[in-house]
Scaffold this motif. Structure first.
Motif, mmCIF file in Angstrom:
data_model
loop_
_atom_site.group_PDB
_atom_site.id
_atom_site.type_symbol
_atom_site.label_atom_id
_atom_site.label_comp_id
_atom_site.label_asym_id
_atom_site.label_seq_id
_atom_site.Cartn_x
_atom_site.Cartn_y
_atom_site.Cartn_z
ATOM 1 N N SER A 158 -15.593 8.065 -3.465
ATOM 2 C CA SER A 158 -15.492 8.485 -4.879
ATOM 3 C C SER A 158 -16.393 9.671 -5.195
ATOM 4 O O SER A 158 -16.089 10.467 -6.085
ATOM 5 C CB SER A 158 -15.854 7.321 -5.803
ATOM 6 O OG SER A 158 -14.881 6.315 -5.733
ATOM 7 N N ASP A 209 -7.638 2.195 -11.692
ATOM 8 C CA ASP A 209 -7.524 2.881 -10.403
ATOM 9 C C ASP A 209 -7.441 1.842 -9.279
ATOM 10 O O ASP A 209 -7.959 0.729 -9.406
ATOM 11 C CB ASP A 209 -8.723 3.809 -10.193
ATOM 12 C CG ASP A 209 -8.738 4.954 -11.204
ATOM 13 O OD1 ASP A 209 -7.648 5.443 -11.560
ATOM 14 O OD2 ASP A 209 -9.838 5.351 -11.642
ATOM 15 N N GLY A 236 -8.322 2.097 -5.737
ATOM 16 C CA GLY A 236 -9.333 1.968 -4.696
ATOM 17 C C GLY A 236 -8.763 1.543 -3.355
ATOM 18 O O GLY A 236 -9.382 0.796 -2.601
ATOM 19 N N LEU A 237 -7.571 2.044 -3.049
ATOM 20 C CA LEU A 237 -6.878 1.644 -1.804
ATOM 21 C C LEU A 237 -7.447 2.318 -0.567
ATOM 22 O O LEU A 237 -7.356 1.770 0.526
ATOM 23 C CB LEU A 237 -5.395 2.060 -1.893
ATOM 24 C CG LEU A 237 -4.399 1.168 -2.615
ATOM 25 C CD1 LEU A 237 -3.023 1.802 -2.539
ATOM 26 C CD2 LEU A 237 -4.376 -0.226 -2.014
ATOM 27 N N LYS A 269 0.818 -1.216 0.000
ATOM 28 C CA LYS A 269 0.000 0.000 0.000
ATOM 29 C C LYS A 269 0.855 1.271 0.000
ATOM 30 O O LYS A 269 0.653 2.177 -0.810
ATOM 31 C CB LYS A 269 -0.943 -0.003 1.206
ATOM 32 C CG LYS A 269 -1.799 1.263 1.346
ATOM 33 C CD LYS A 269 -2.687 1.193 2.591
ATOM 34 C CE LYS A 269 -3.636 2.380 2.678
ATOM 35 N NZ LYS A 269 -3.040 3.566 3.294
ATOM 36 N N ARG A 291 -10.849 5.734 -6.257
ATOM 37 C CA ARG A 291 -11.840 5.037 -7.093
ATOM 38 C C ARG A 291 -11.650 3.527 -7.028
ATOM 39 O O ARG A 291 -10.547 3.029 -7.197
ATOM 40 C CB ARG A 291 -11.706 5.448 -8.564
ATOM 41 C CG ARG A 291 -12.447 6.687 -8.947
ATOM 42 C CD ARG A 291 -12.557 6.823 -10.469
ATOM 43 N NE ARG A 291 -13.698 6.087 -10.980
ATOM 44 C CZ ARG A 291 -13.603 5.063 -11.808
ATOM 45 N NH1 ARG A 291 -12.450 4.618 -12.230
ATOM 46 N NH2 ARG A 291 -14.693 4.454 -12.226
ATOM 47 N N ASP A 292 -12.756 2.828 -6.828
ATOM 48 C CA ASP A 292 -12.689 1.374 -6.722
ATOM 49 C C ASP A 292 -13.801 0.764 -7.556
ATOM 50 O O ASP A 292 -14.925 0.574 -7.093
ATOM 51 C CB ASP A 292 -12.845 0.974 -5.241
ATOM 52 C CG ASP A 292 -12.604 -0.511 -5.021
ATOM 53 O OD1 ASP A 292 -12.163 -1.188 -5.968
ATOM 54 O OD2 ASP A 292 -12.868 -0.990 -3.907
ATOM 55 N N ASP A 293 -13.507 0.487 -8.829
ATOM 56 C CA ASP A 293 -14.561 -0.060 -9.699
ATOM 57 C C ASP A 293 -14.160 -1.412 -10.294
ATOM 58 O O ASP A 293 -14.794 -1.914 -11.213
ATOM 59 C CB ASP A 293 -14.906 0.948 -10.810
ATOM 60 C CG ASP A 293 -13.717 1.210 -11.737
ATOM 61 O OD1 ASP A 293 -12.604 0.680 -11.471
ATOM 62 O OD2 ASP A 293 -13.881 1.936 -12.733
ATOM 63 N N ASN A 294 -13.073 -2.000 -9.753
ATOM 64 C CA ASN A 294 -12.617 -3.343 -10.182
ATOM 65 C C ASN A 294 -12.328 -3.456 -11.677
ATOM 66 O O ASN A 294 -12.437 -4.534 -12.251
ATOM 67 C CB ASN A 294 -13.665 -4.407 -9.796
ATOM 68 C CG ASN A 294 -13.865 -4.476 -8.295
ATOM 69 O OD1 ASN A 294 -12.897 -4.543 -7.535
ATOM 70 N ND2 ASN A 294 -15.114 -4.414 -7.853
ATOM 71 N N LYS A 300 -10.045 3.189 1.654
ATOM 72 C CA LYS A 300 -11.421 2.825 2.011
ATOM 73 C C LYS A 300 -12.084 3.881 2.905
ATOM 74 O O LYS A 300 -13.303 3.862 3.070
ATOM 75 C CB LYS A 300 -11.445 1.465 2.712
ATOM 76 C CG LYS A 300 -10.790 0.328 1.910
ATOM 77 C CD LYS A 300 -11.404 0.162 0.534
ATOM 78 C CE LYS A 300 -10.754 -0.985 -0.239
ATOM 79 N NZ LYS A 300 -11.137 -1.005 -1.656
ATOM 80 N N ASP A 336 -19.925 8.440 -8.672
ATOM 81 C CA ASP A 336 -18.607 8.247 -9.298
ATOM 82 C C ASP A 336 -18.399 9.235 -10.450
ATOM 83 O O ASP A 336 -18.172 8.839 -11.595
ATOM 84 C CB ASP A 336 -18.496 6.792 -9.788
ATOM 85 C CG ASP A 336 -17.098 6.443 -10.274
ATOM 86 O OD1 ASP A 336 -16.147 7.174 -9.944
ATOM 87 O OD2 ASP A 336 -16.960 5.427 -10.990
#
Length: 254
Positions: free
Chosen positions: A192, A183, A185-186, A37, A176-179, A188, A237
């Motif tokens: 977004s 990006d 998305g670290l 991280k 941003r965490d969109d899999n 939490k 988002d």
């Protein structure tokens, strides 16, 4: 174009550009070299900081930076002695030079030692909906340590009406965490919904052509106007549209 048509058009462009192929020609490839991280955060922050000008040169110089840290940026930042900083002598990317890089190492050590890291320093206050004050706070904390005046210009301040393009890009990468694999998305603890589009020449020009932005300057006022319009398209988002605006501008010369 109606709002519905505009959303459909931009959503298609997001799908086109928001995928791992995008990484190959973008500075985001630098933090993608790491898995820890803090390594990702520091590599991303430094790569974003020098992200202006020719993209090939940005990637080359950001790679050089990581090599100077023996490809262990967090370890270098936290465990360096003052004498180790001479190994950074000679580094230069446009107006960002070895003096600035050495200062960034000192300031990042200060942030991780005394302020619980970049994720904590850039947290948005619960009553706020964007990163304006959080970025200003970062600048304050960054320069709590002794520093040369010249390095201050490399951390933007939205309270002075800067669009803070590079820090907003770094924030997009971290939050941003969109899999989709681009990006990270670290972070939490962040949302977004609070992110702003990294506003530069390309995204600004495309946004104006699409009537998402009327203001002529690329400053924080323009960013707020763009934010407002992008949030109408996706309030959770909004910054996903950075892929569309950037792709249309850089790859499609829209």
């Amino acid at each position: 174009m109606t709002q519905k048509e505009l959303k459909e058009f931009l959503d298609e462009k997001v799908i086109l550009y928001n995928n791992p192929k995008f990484i190959e020609s973008d500075p985001i490839q630098i933090p993608h070299l790491f898995s820890k991280k803090e390594d990702i955060e520091i590599a991303a922050f430094l790569a974003a900081t020098i992200s202006w000008g020719n993209r090939t040169m940005i990637i080359r110089n950001a790679t050089k930076m990581m090599n100077l840290f023996d490809n262990a940026p967090f370890d270098f930042v936290m465990n360096h002695q003052e004498s180790d900083l001479s190994s950074l002598d000679g580094f230069v990317h446009r107006t960002f030079n070895a003096i600035d890089l050495q200062q960034f190492v000192r300031s990042l050590k200060h942030i991780y030692t005394y302020h619980k890291g970049l994720e904590n320093v850039l947290l948005v206050n619960k009553k706020e909906t964007d990163y304006k004050n959080a970025i200003h706070h970062l600048k304050d904390v960054f320069f709590e340590v002794n520093h040369q005046q010249r390095t201050q210009k490399h951390i933007s301040d939205p309270l002075k009406n800067s669009a803070a393009k590079r820090i907003n890009m770094f924030l997009r990468w971290m939050v941003r965490d969109d899999n989709k694999g681009v990006d990270f998305g670290l972070w939490k603890t962040h949302k977004s919904a609070n992110l702003s589009c990294p506003l530069d020449v390309h995204s600004g020009n495309v946004a104006r052509k699409l009537k998402l932005l009327l203001r002529k300057q690329n400053d924080w006022k323009a960013l707020s106007e763009l934010d407002k319009n992008l949030r109408k398209l996706d309030k959770n988002d909004p910054v996903k549209y950075d892929f569309a605006l950037f792709g249309l501008g850089v790859f499609e010369k829209f």
